[in-house]
Design an enzyme around this catalytic site. Sequence first.
Site, PDB file in Angstrom:
ATOM      1  N   ASP A  83       0.821  -1.212   0.000  1.00  0.00           N
ATOM      2  CA  ASP A  83       0.000   0.000   0.000  1.00  0.00           C
ATOM      3  C   ASP A  83       0.858   1.268   0.000  1.00  0.00           C
ATOM      4  OD1 ASP A  83      -2.117  -1.718   0.216  1.00  0.00           O
ATOM      5  OD2 ASP A  83      -2.896  -0.881   2.083  1.00  0.00           O
ATOM      6  N   ASP A  84       0.266   2.342  -0.460  1.00  0.00           N
ATOM      7  CA  ASP A  84       0.722   3.735  -0.260  1.00  0.00           C
ATOM      8  C   ASP A  84       1.725   4.265  -1.286  1.00  0.00           C
ATOM      9  OD1 ASP A  84      -0.853   3.377   1.940  1.00  0.00           O
ATOM     10  OD2 ASP A  84       0.690   3.866   3.429  1.00  0.00           O
ATOM     11  N   HIS A 129       3.832  -2.219   3.102  1.00  0.00           N
ATOM     12  CA  HIS A 129       3.713  -0.836   2.628  1.00  0.00           C
ATOM     13  C   HIS A 129       4.906  -0.403   1.789  1.00  0.00           C
ATOM     14  CE1 HIS A 129       0.800  -0.822   5.958  1.00  0.00           C
ATOM     15  NE2 HIS A 129       0.194   0.124   5.271  1.00  0.00           N
ATOM     16  N   HIS A 135      -4.983   9.510   0.360  1.00  0.00           N
ATOM     17  CA  HIS A 135      -4.906   8.614   1.515  1.00  0.00           C
ATOM     18  C   HIS A 135      -5.887   9.041   2.610  1.00  0.00           C
ATOM     19  CE1 HIS A 135      -2.803   5.923   4.483  1.00  0.00           C
ATOM     20  NE2 HIS A 135      -2.763   5.189   3.387  1.00  0.00           N
ATOM     21  N   HIS A 188      -6.208   3.525  -3.942  1.00  0.00           N
ATOM     22  CA  HIS A 188      -6.084   3.676  -2.478  1.00  0.00           C
ATOM     23  C   HIS A 188      -6.403   5.131  -2.100  1.00  0.00           C
ATOM     24  CE1 HIS A 188      -4.757   2.054   1.356  1.00  0.00           C
ATOM     25  NE2 HIS A 188      -3.696   2.831   1.443  1.00  0.00           N
TER      26      HIS A 188
END
Length: 206
Positions: free
Chosen positions: A36-37, A175, A91, A87
């Site tokens: 993620d991210d 991540h 965020h 995503h």
Amino acid sequence: MRKLRWLRAPGIFKLLLPNFVWRYNTNHKKVYLTFDDGPIPESTLWTLDMLRGKNVKASFFCVGDNVRKYPDLYRKIIEEGHVVGNHTFNHLKGWGNNTQKYIENVIMASEYIDSKLFRPPYGQIKRSQAKHLLPEYKIIMWDVLSGDYRQDISPEECLNAVLKKVRTGSIILFHNNVKSEKNMRYAVPHLIDALLAEEYSFELCH
Ligand SMILES: [Zn+2]
């Protein structure tokens, strides 16, 4: 640390939100590695090189604003055969934002991220927000949280925690952000080696 308690206890969400994918239903030794991210220069390129070296594919839930800033990294994720997911653009936390703002942010991200997969940041999403997204997106959660972002655990503890929790069909969350780098860079390659030795295969979210 209340937020973390929620992240580690998906049980209640599973009951409330059955349309989400928490784990894939399979009898085969398959796992689903997710990041993620990203994309960010600090760790995405490293992640891609490492995955290529081990011939493993993964799913990257990207922050739209990072894709805007680093389009070459985003393209490279796709070129190397990995899957991307939305995503949000900034965020956003689902619980702290109204549904219209949240959905607009997802749509903004969709202008940069070509995917029908969505993962809510922090695992936070209101029922009303999910209702708007579910016709368009498959919402992919996880059943194994690595905790790679935690500064109170060592890279070895991060790895061992994941190894203990992994099972057939697991969706494993790591991540591509700066605070996770140290644990992630150690845990992911070791995890891959350990799972390959146990004859797991790495599959893409779908
Ligand atoms: Zn996130």
